[in-house]
Design an enzyme around this catalytic site. Structure first.
Site, mmCIF file in Angstrom:
data_model
loop_
_atom_site.group_PDB
_atom_site.id
_atom_site.type_symbol
_atom_site.label_atom_id
_atom_site.label_comp_id
_atom_site.label_asym_id
_atom_site.label_seq_id
_atom_site.Cartn_x
_atom_site.Cartn_y
_atom_site.Cartn_z
ATOM 1 C CE LYS A 1 -1.267 -87.643 48.044
ATOM 2 N NZ LYS A 1 -1.359 -86.471 47.264
ATOM 3 C CE LYS B 1 -6.268 -88.847 52.366
ATOM 4 N NZ LYS B 1 -6.874 -87.002 51.436
ATOM 5 C CE LYS C 1 -9.204 -87.196 43.769
ATOM 6 N NZ LYS C 1 -7.918 -85.641 43.664
#
Ligand code: AQP
Length: 344
Positions: free
Chosen positions: A114, A206, A209
């Site tokens: 991230k 993956k 969102k």
């Protein structure tokens, strides 16, 4: 010491709740409420580890709550609440900031992914996220945590933190009558054919969102047309579906779609291949569209109905937060005594 079985898990209100969140986590939440006491949390303090537009955040907190309710979680028998209404999560997280070691956090792959290349610019909260997650679970002394595969490493860290707290304060814990362990070792529940749902555009990534492409995921609020379009456009390979499950290992997109079908259907990948092995993807995708619309359509419709009444959702969260707070305060008072803080 034997701990009373208790389930805890959370979902971030960061928008675009998708099929991965549903199959990896929320479906399990629903199942577990028949066998356990459960606490399900909208983890809004985790959400702000990356910037959230305030109006959007409020909307997303209500939308995740609506998803919990629409999927069938009973807010009277169990607890549904949002994290920021129970200050003990942040309080225990601070104690855990002082228990966890820098070296442990440096190994967390989610932070690396991230924060990306611009690590110096990531928030301190994003780095310390796993300590807050440990506090979320352990402030209830929860024993079981249903999560997707991506959260496995954070769960292991929660176990390490619990263990180190129990060791560091062993004498104080004993003296206060808590036996040889104050915190349990929370067990991850990561089971079934869809513990890591992958992007519909790339079977090695993956479903997420934050993926820029809406075609990469099925959102829980997608209507039948959107679901059909996304499934039909999903990336596949040129071969028919295999008969033998072992052959899925080298075919990530086929593996993903078969896993999604199995999870939605409550069956296994082997069962799905028993029915569709040898078929072309076009036929399989038609069946997957029908199944997805049948399972997700009513959930999306109910979510849309529920978010029309924010006062009702806020009342569910207020009631759940008040009940969660009673439990969390009991743990936090004991932690303060164990650590040696003076309190009223
Ligand atoms: N693709 C997935 N497959 C299976 N389970 C998944 N989960 C998330 N993605 C998948 C599980 O859903 C629960 C809630 O996730 P979260 O909202 O707390 O956080 P997340 O993992 O950060 O969600 P995203 O979609 O991956 O967000 P971004 O795009 O920000 O990275 C967890 O139990 C999680 O395992």
């Amino acid at each position: 010491m034997a701990f009373k079985p208790l389930v805890f898990s959370g979902v971030q209100p960061t928008g675009n709740l998708h099929l991965g969140n549903y199959l990896g986590a929320i479906v399990k939440f629903v199942e577990l409420q028949n066998s356990h006491d459960c606490i399900y949390c909208v983890v809004d303090m985790h959400a702000i580890t990356v910037w959230q537009e305030p109006t959007e955040l409020t909307r997303n907190i209500r939308e995740v709550t609506a998803a919990f309710l629409a999927c069938g979680i009973d807010p009277k028998k169990h607890i549904i609440f949002n994290q920021s209404q129970v200050a003990e999560h942040a309080e225990l997280a601070w104690v855990f900031n002082c228990v966890a070691r820098l070296g442990w956090l440096n190994r967390m792959t989610q932070f690396k992914e991230k924060a990306g290349k611009d690590r110096e610019n990531a928030s301190v909260g994003l780095y310390a996220y796993p300590n807050l997650m440990a506090a979320d679970i352990l402030v209830y002394r929860a024993t079981h945590v249903p999560v997707g595969e991506d959260q496995k490493q954070h769960l292991e860290l929660s176990r390490d933190i619990a263990q180190k707290f129990n060791n560091d304060y062993a004498k104080s814990i004993q003296e206060r009558g808590f036996g040889d362990a104050f915190f349990p070792q929370p067990e991850p529940l990561i089971q079934g054919p869809a513990t890591r749902v992958m992007s519909l555009r790339d079977g090695t990534k993956k479903m997420s969102k934050s993926d820029a492409s809406d075609y990469s995921r099925i959102n829980l609020t997608d209507d039948a047309d959107a679901i059909a379009r996304k499934v039909r456009k999903a990336k596949t390979d040129p071969h028919p579906l295999p008969v033998d499950e072992k052959e899925l290992a080298a075919r990530p997109e086929a593996d993903n779609l078969v896993g999604i079908y199995a999870a939605l259907n409550g069956s296994t990948k082997a069962d799905v291949l028993g029915e569709f092995g040898g078929s072309q993807f076009s036929a399989f995708k038609n069946a997957l569209v029908d199944l997805s619309v049948a399972k997700l359509g009513p959930i999306g419709a109910e979510m849309k109905r529920l978010v029309q009444d924010p006062a009702h959702i806020d009342a569910v969260l207020a009631d759940g937060s008040a009940r969660a707070k009673l439990l969390a305060a009991e743990t936090m008072n004991a932690v303060k005594d164990i650590v040696g803080f003076v309190r009223r």
